[in-house]
Design a protein around this motif. Structure first.
Motif, short mmCIF file in Angstrom:
data_model
loop_
_atom_site.label_atom_id
_atom_site.label_comp_id
_atom_site.label_asym_id
_atom_site.label_seq_id
_atom_site.Cartn_x
_atom_site.Cartn_y
_atom_site.Cartn_z
N TYR A 235 71.12 62.98 -11.35
CA TYR A 235 72.29 62.53 -10.59
C TYR A 235 73.53 62.67 -11.45
CZ TYR A 235 68.96 60.38 -7.36
OH TYR A 235 67.96 60.18 -6.47
N PRO A 236 74.69 62.89 -10.84
CA PRO A 236 75.91 63.00 -11.63
C PRO A 236 76.44 61.62 -12.03
CG PRO A 236 76.44 63.23 -9.31
CD PRO A 236 74.94 63.07 -9.40
N PRO A 300 75.37 66.58 1.39
CA PRO A 300 74.51 65.40 1.51
C PRO A 300 75.14 64.09 1.05
CG PRO A 300 73.94 66.62 -0.46
CD PRO A 300 75.00 67.42 0.23
N CYS A 304 74.50 59.62 1.84
CA CYS A 304 73.65 59.29 0.68
C CYS A 304 73.84 57.82 0.27
CB CYS A 304 74.02 60.20 -0.50
SG CYS A 304 73.07 59.84 -1.99
N GLY A 312 80.10 60.87 -5.50
CA GLY A 312 79.96 62.33 -5.32
C GLY A 312 80.08 63.11 -6.61
N THR A 328 79.41 68.78 -3.11
CA THR A 328 78.63 67.84 -3.93
C THR A 328 78.58 68.39 -5.36
OG1 THR A 328 77.31 67.11 -2.06
CG2 THR A 328 76.28 66.92 -4.24
S1 SF4 Z 1 76.49 60.73 -3.42
FE1 SF4 Z 1 76.40 62.98 -3.49
S2 SF4 Z 1 76.43 63.47 -5.68
FE2 SF4 Z 1 75.86 61.29 -5.50
S3 SF4 Z 1 73.61 61.25 -5.47
FE3 SF4 Z 1 74.31 61.32 -3.35
S4 SF4 Z 1 74.31 63.50 -2.82
FE4 SF4 Z 1 74.25 63.37 -5.06
#
Ligand code: SF4
Ligand code: SF4
Length: 373
Positions: A235-236, A300, A304, A312, A328
């Motif tokens: 995850y970022p 996504p 999420c 994001g 994303t």
């Molecule tokens: S919000 Fe976006 S960048 Fe963060 S975990 Fe969910 S899909 Fe991945």
């Protein structure tokens, strides 16, 4: 942007782009601003006053090398008079006798000192400045003698990742309260040097184990913060805590930005302090509102459960790798192009094997290092 807009808490003030070092991962832009583009003393003081009025509680004084500003004591005093917590982020070389004590007297609250390596040869080579390691050690001692709390910052990459245990020992021996093991983010100069800086996956995994063990062993002795490398992540990170969410930065010429690399997004125009007030920019700037909150998100991210955890990820990384700042963050495993991160890691390995990229840094330009008002 219908979500409740809160005031900013933190500000990073890049007082200058000038620096005596030339780190190949420097977060300054490729186009460095010359001294004659820097805001003068009174304009910085006006900006700090507006920041305090807006709600800013902490200001990080950075650069380039902020101690090249002869007016740094005055700037610290201006912030201190408004009750703002001040942190000086310095490379710690060539700081004149008596100045660290003067910073402390002016009201400086904290000093953050970066080391390019835990070994003298590494520090001197990465910063391209002979003797810099010894000067940094001396700066750390002077800061502690002046009663300043100290953070050691260790930007990590392929050429010093094996020195993590030595960074921990060094931070302890210098009496630091905090050590930041921060893997290099591939923007600006680091993006230009990605082939030379990218570590091996096995080294990244070893590093994470060493840091976790040290955090447990040294709990209550020293705080060890760990910033893992995005390219190896699932995850970022919430870049800057979310775009224009609770912090912003100001470039040496007064351009107000949500983050270091924001100017790499070509569709956005960033305003300068003086064209509008800080409050107007924070509230109304189209660039600040472009990726604020969650309404700009597509799938996504849009649906999420982590959308208000990491916001994001990094817009500039999305721009650099996906070619679309609203995508994303490709560091996220849910991104349709996440596999590109592994491909890029492989490409750097091939480039290192095929060429001398391992050794060939594109050093940051040095800039003029005379002090200015
Ligand atoms: S919000 Fe976006 S960048 Fe963060 S975990 Fe969910 S899909 Fe991945
Ligand atoms: S060249 Fe190195 S020390 Fe100077 S501002 Fe950039 S990262 Fe910091």
């Amino acid at each position: 942007m219908s979500e409740l807009l809160l005031p900013p808490i933190g500000m990073l003030a890049e007082l200058t782009h000038r620096c005596p070092l030339q780190c190949p991962y420097c977060s300054n832009p490729l186009e460095l601003l010359k001294a004659n583009r820097e805001l003068d003393t009174q304009t910085w003081l006006d900006l700090f006053s507006q920041a305090a009025n807006l709600g800013v509680l902490q200001v990080h004084l950075s650069g380039g090398e902020p101690t090249l500003r002869r007016d740094l004591e005055q700037l610290i005093a201006g912030l201190s008079a408004r009750g703002v917590y001040t942190n000086l982020i310095t490379a710690g070389i060539n700081i004149a006798e008596g100045r660290i004590e003067a910073f402390a007297e002016a009201g400086l609250d904290h000093l953050q000192l970066s080391f390019q390596g835990a070994r003298p040869a590494t520090t001197d080579r990465i910063g391209n400045h002979r003797g810099s390691h010894e000067k940094k050690l001396e700066t750390a001692r002077r800061a502690r003698a002046a009663g300043l709390p100290l953070t050691i910052n260790a930007p990590i990459h392929r050429h010093n990742i094996e020195e993590v245990p030595e960074f921990i020992d060094m931070a302890l021996s210098l009496g630091a309260e905090r050590l930041e093991i921060a893997n290099v983010q591939y923007a600006g100069w680091a993006l230009a040097n990605r082939n030379a800086l990218m570590p091996e996956r096995a080294a990244v995994e070893r590093q994470a184990e060493i840091v976790t063990a040290a955090q447990e062993r040294l709990a209550g002795v020293i705080n060890i913060d760990f910033v893992p490398p995005d390219y190896f992540a699932i995850y970022p990170k919430p870049c800057m805590g979310g775009w224009a969410r609770d912090a912003f930065m100001v470039a040496p010429d007064g351009t107000v930005l949500p983050c270091h690399a924001a100017q790499t997004i070509p569709s956005l125009r960033f305003e300068r302090f003086g064209e509008r007030t800080l409050a107007e920019i924070w509230t109304d700037s189209p660039a600040f509102n472009a990726f604020r909150g969650t309404e700009w998100m597509r799938e996504p991210c849009r649906s999420c459960e982590r959308r208000e955890v990491d916001w994001g990820g990094c817009r500039c990384q999305a721009m650099a790798i996906a070619g679309d700042a609203a995508a994303t963050d490709p560091a996220c495993s849910k991104s349709p192009i996440h596999a590109r991160m592994a491909t890029l890691i492989d490409e750097t390995r091939r480039a290192v094997a095929d060429t001398a990229a391992d050794e060939a840094f594109i050093y940051r330009r040095i800039g003029v290092v005379t002090e200015s008002a």
